[in-house]
Motif scaffolding. Structure first.
Motif, PDB file in Angstrom:
ATOM      1  N   GLN A   1      50.769  14.561  13.172  1.00 32.82           N
ATOM      2  CA  GLN A   1      50.657  14.424  14.627  1.00 32.82           C
ATOM      3  C   GLN A   1      52.000  14.679  15.306  1.00 32.82           C
ATOM      4  OE1 GLN A   1      48.270  11.093  16.112  1.00 32.82           O
ATOM      5  NE2 GLN A   1      49.789  10.757  17.716  1.00 32.82           N
ATOM      6  N   GLU A   2      53.082  14.270  14.648  1.00 28.91           N
ATOM      7  CA  GLU A   2      54.411  14.500  15.205  1.00 28.91           C
ATOM      8  C   GLU A   2      54.732  15.993  15.251  1.00 28.91           C
ATOM      9  OE1 GLU A   2      58.249  14.018  16.755  1.00 28.91           O
ATOM     10  OE2 GLU A   2      56.404  12.836  16.846  1.00 28.91           O
ATOM     11  N   LYS A   3      54.313  16.732  14.234  1.00 25.83           N
ATOM     12  CA  LYS A   3      54.536  18.185  14.249  1.00 25.83           C
ATOM     13  C   LYS A   3      53.763  18.838  15.396  1.00 25.83           C
ATOM     14  CE  LYS A   3      55.458  18.823   9.296  1.00 25.83           C
ATOM     15  NZ  LYS A   3      56.827  19.333   9.468  1.00 25.83           N
ATOM     16  N   ILE A   4      52.566  18.335  15.657  1.00 25.28           N
ATOM     17  CA  ILE A   4      51.773  18.858  16.774  1.00 25.28           C
ATOM     18  C   ILE A   4      52.462  18.532  18.094  1.00 25.28           C
ATOM     19  CG2 ILE A   4      49.562  18.680  17.980  1.00 25.28           C
ATOM     20  CD1 ILE A   4      48.295  18.011  15.227  1.00 25.28           C
ATOM     21  N   ARG A   5      52.985  17.309  18.211  1.00 25.83           N
ATOM     22  CA  ARG A   5      53.703  16.922  19.436  1.00 25.83           C
ATOM     23  C   ARG A   5      54.903  17.841  19.667  1.00 25.83           C
ATOM     24  NH1 ARG A   5      58.025  15.118  21.339  1.00 25.83           N
ATOM     25  NH2 ARG A   5      58.973  14.983  19.262  1.00 25.83           N
ATOM     26  N   GLU A   6      55.646  18.121  18.600  1.00 24.73           N
ATOM     27  CA  GLU A   6      56.812  18.993  18.716  1.00 24.73           C
ATOM     28  C   GLU A   6      56.405  20.390  19.177  1.00 24.73           C
ATOM     29  OE1 GLU A   6      58.535  18.835  14.850  1.00 24.73           O
ATOM     30  OE2 GLU A   6      59.416  16.835  15.145  1.00 24.73           O
ATOM     31  N   ARG A   7      55.270  20.869  18.679  1.00 28.13           N
ATOM     32  CA  ARG A   7      54.791  22.197  19.085  1.00 28.13           C
ATOM     33  C   ARG A   7      54.439  22.201  20.571  1.00 28.13           C
ATOM     34  NH1 ARG A   7      53.913  26.023  21.092  1.00 28.13           N
ATOM     35  NH2 ARG A   7      52.792  27.937  20.452  1.00 28.13           N
ATOM     36  N   PHE A   8      53.814  21.138  21.061  1.00 26.98           N
ATOM     37  CA  PHE A   8      53.446  21.058  22.476  1.00 26.98           C
ATOM     38  C   PHE A   8      54.691  20.861  23.352  1.00 26.98           C
ATOM     39  CE2 PHE A   8      48.953  19.406  21.280  1.00 26.98           C
ATOM     40  CZ  PHE A   8      48.533  20.718  21.106  1.00 26.98           C
ATOM     41  N   GLU A   9      55.675  20.169  22.807  1.00 29.60           N
ATOM     42  CA  GLU A   9      56.934  20.006  23.545  1.00 29.60           C
ATOM     43  C   GLU A   9      57.592  21.362  23.727  1.00 29.60           C
ATOM     44  OE1 GLU A   9      58.946  18.150  25.926  1.00 29.60           O
ATOM     45  OE2 GLU A   9      57.941  16.689  24.618  1.00 29.60           O
ATOM     46  N   ARG A  10      57.533  22.181  22.678  1.00 31.80           N
ATOM     47  CA  ARG A  10      58.081  23.542  22.772  1.00 31.80           C
ATOM     48  C   ARG A  10      57.312  24.354  23.808  1.00 31.80           C
ATOM     49  NH1 ARG A  10      57.080  27.232  17.862  1.00 31.80           N
ATOM     50  NH2 ARG A  10      55.974  28.625  19.252  1.00 31.80           N
ATOM     51  N   ALA A  11      55.993  24.173  23.836  1.00 31.21           N
ATOM     52  CA  ALA A  11      55.164  24.894  24.808  1.00 31.21           C
ATOM     53  C   ALA A  11      55.542  24.509  26.235  1.00 31.21           C
ATOM     54  CB  ALA A  11      53.688  24.591  24.553  1.00 31.21           C
ATOM     55  N   ARG A  12      55.887  23.253  26.458  1.00 33.58           N
ATOM     56  CA  ARG A  12      56.321  22.812  27.801  1.00 33.58           C
ATOM     57  C   ARG A  12      57.628  23.509  28.191  1.00 33.58           C
ATOM     58  NH1 ARG A  12      57.998  17.907  28.508  1.00 33.58           N
ATOM     59  NH2 ARG A  12      57.199  17.506  30.601  1.00 33.58           N
ATOM     60  N   LYS A  13      58.558  23.582  27.237  1.00 34.94           N
ATOM     61  CA  LYS A  13      59.859  24.210  27.517  1.00 34.94           C
ATOM     62  C   LYS A  13      59.710  25.701  27.768  1.00 34.94           C
ATOM     63  CE  LYS A  13      62.500  20.843  24.833  1.00 34.94           C
ATOM     64  NZ  LYS A  13      63.284  20.602  23.604  1.00 34.94           N
ATOM     65  N   GLU A  14      58.724  26.314  27.121  1.00 34.19           N
ATOM     66  CA  GLU A  14      58.510  27.758  27.285  1.00 34.19           C
ATOM     67  C   GLU A  14      57.660  28.086  28.502  1.00 34.19           C
ATOM     68  OE1 GLU A  14      56.735  28.748  23.564  1.00 34.19           O
ATOM     69  OE2 GLU A  14      58.656  28.865  22.472  1.00 34.19           O
ATOM     70  N   GLY A  15      57.172  27.063  29.191  1.00 39.27           N
ATOM     71  CA  GLY A  15      56.347  27.291  30.366  1.00 39.27           C
ATOM     72  C   GLY A  15      54.890  27.560  30.043  1.00 39.27           C
ATOM     73  N   ASP A  16      54.514  27.368  28.786  1.00 41.04           N
ATOM     74  CA  ASP A  16      53.133  27.588  28.364  1.00 41.04           C
ATOM     75  C   ASP A  16      52.254  26.382  28.686  1.00 41.04           C
ATOM     76  OD1 ASP A  16      50.957  28.858  26.952  1.00 41.04           O
ATOM     77  OD2 ASP A  16      51.388  27.535  25.262  1.00 41.04           O
ATOM     78  N   LEU A  17      52.865  25.207  28.755  1.00 39.05           N
ATOM     79  CA  LEU A  17      52.174  23.977  29.150  1.00 39.05           C
ATOM     80  C   LEU A  17      52.812  23.464  30.440  1.00 39.05           C
ATOM     81  CD1 LEU A  17      51.637  21.591  26.074  1.00 39.05           C
ATOM     82  CD2 LEU A  17      49.896  22.478  27.624  1.00 39.05           C
ATOM     83  N   PRO A  18      52.019  22.953  31.364  1.00 39.55           N
ATOM     84  CA  PRO A  18      52.602  22.370  32.582  1.00 39.55           C
ATOM     85  C   PRO A  18      53.514  21.201  32.225  1.00 39.55           C
ATOM     86  CG  PRO A  18      50.215  22.654  32.803  1.00 39.55           C
ATOM     87  CD  PRO A  18      50.551  22.913  31.365  1.00 39.55           C
ATOM     88  N   LEU A  19      54.597  21.050  32.954  1.00 37.89           N
ATOM     89  CA  LEU A  19      55.525  19.948  32.703  1.00 37.89           C
ATOM     90  C   LEU A  19      54.870  18.600  32.948  1.00 37.89           C
ATOM     91  CD1 LEU A  19      58.834  21.367  34.225  1.00 37.89           C
ATOM     92  CD2 LEU A  19      58.218  21.146  31.811  1.00 37.89           C
ATOM     93  N   SER A  20      53.792  18.602  33.699  1.00 36.69           N
ATOM     94  CA  SER A  20      53.084  17.352  33.982  1.00 36.69           C
ATOM     95  C   SER A  20      52.309  16.835  32.766  1.00 36.69           C
ATOM     96  CB  SER A  20      52.107  17.550  35.145  1.00 36.69           C
ATOM     97  OG  SER A  20      51.176  18.583  34.835  1.00 36.69           O
ATOM     98  N   VAL A  21      52.139  17.696  31.767  1.00 36.69           N
ATOM     99  CA  VAL A  21      51.411  17.305  30.557  1.00 36.69           C
ATOM    100  C   VAL A  21      52.379  16.663  29.568  1.00 36.69           C
ATOM    101  CG1 VAL A  21      50.092  18.117  28.566  1.00 36.69           C
ATOM    102  CG2 VAL A  21      49.689  19.106  30.821  1.00 36.69           C
ATOM    103  N   ASN A  22      52.080  15.453  29.166  1.00 41.00           N
ATOM    104  CA  ASN A  22      52.895  14.752  28.172  1.00 41.00           C
ATOM    105  C   ASN A  22      52.522  15.266  26.782  1.00 41.00           C
ATOM    106  OD1 ASN A  22      53.288  12.451  26.119  1.00 41.00           O
ATOM    107  ND2 ASN A  22      54.524  11.779  27.858  1.00 41.00           N
ATOM    108  N   ALA A  23      53.502  15.817  26.070  1.00 40.70           N
ATOM    109  CA  ALA A  23      53.231  16.424  24.753  1.00 40.70           C
ATOM    110  C   ALA A  23      52.688  15.404  23.764  1.00 40.70           C
ATOM    111  CB  ALA A  23      54.506  17.069  24.207  1.00 40.70           C
ATOM    112  N   GLY A  24      53.213  14.181  23.806  1.00 37.43           N
ATOM    113  CA  GLY A  24      52.746  13.145  22.894  1.00 37.43           C
ATOM    114  C   GLY A  24      51.313  12.742  23.178  1.00 37.43           C
ATOM    115  N   ASP A  25      50.984  12.630  24.467  1.00 39.95           N
ATOM    116  CA  ASP A  25      49.612  12.267  24.840  1.00 39.95           C
ATOM    117  C   ASP A  25      48.622  13.349  24.414  1.00 39.95           C
ATOM    118  OD1 ASP A  25      50.559   9.951  25.962  1.00 39.95           O
ATOM    119  OD2 ASP A  25      50.482  10.672  28.038  1.00 39.95           O
TER     120      ASP A  25
END
Length: 202
Positions: free
Chosen positions: A140-164
């Motif tokens: 799950q932590e590896k998935i969180r890290e991947r989503f955190e990267r997506a936020r930094k790359e602009g692929d995920l909205p910053l309003s989305v919490n990667a951990g959630d």
């Protein structure tokens, strides 16, 4: 003329394929869970005796950990492979559809072996339960890290919490496993995934 002597073989050759036997052990643990599986169940399914089991894999606890390794690099390898998808949406879709494929495969027992087989148990299973839990947390932590990267790359909205989002995805995967155990087939699981994908913020 001096005769060449063939050196004697060292030790007795194994009368079984360790990889094939490990695959059979995985199927038994998958079907019955860690505590529900006896050494007799394992030796019968693997086609070996107890001394061979101990010599090759260690005790039941050590064998189960080897089985978890095989499960992670085999049937559920799609989980970590999904992290290589170029978008967060692609990660989620590949993971969920991969889960449906696994859970609806008639060649495997129903449900997720790493989840259902080791969620609870007695003191004698404490190490195995903790080991399995730590693996789930690490994934799950590896998935969180991947989503955190997506936020930094602009692929995920910053309003989305990667951990959630990672926790929500884990809940969906766990829920699919339970639904499969309840008897849901590929069609029902796919419908559940399609519905879930409509509700995600990606």
């Amino acid at each position: 003329m001096k005769k060449e002597l063939t050196p004697p073989a060292v030790g007795r050759p194994r009368a079984f394929d360790p990889d094939v036997a490990l695959e059979k052990a995985m199927q038994v643990f998958w079907k019955h869970g860690y505590e529900g599986t006896s050494l007799s169940d394992l030796t019968e399914a693997m086609g070996i005796n107890r001394p061979s089991l101990y010599a090759t894999y260690g005790n039941k606890e050590q064998l189960f950990i080897k089985v978890l390794d095989r499960y992670g690099s085999g049937p559920v390898a799609y989980v970590l492979e999904s992290l290589n998808e170029p978008t967060a949406r692609g990660v989620i879709e590949k993971m969920l559809h991969g889960s449906v494929g696994l859970l609806s495969d008639p060649q495997h027992p129903r449900g997720c072996m790493a989840l259902q087989g080791v969620l609870c148990g007695g003191k004698e299973s404490a190490f195995v339960l903790e080991h399995a839990r730590s693996r789930r947390v690490a994934a799950q932590e590896k998935i969180r890290e991947r989503f955190e990267r997506a936020r930094k790359e602009g692929d995920l909205p910053l309003s989305v919490n990667a951990g959630d989002l990672a926790r929500h995805l884990a809940m969906l995967l766990n829920g699919l496993s339970i639904q499969a155990s309840n008897g849901a087939g590929a069609k029902e699981l796919k419908r559940a995934v399609d519905f879930a994908l409509k509700t995600l913020p990606v």
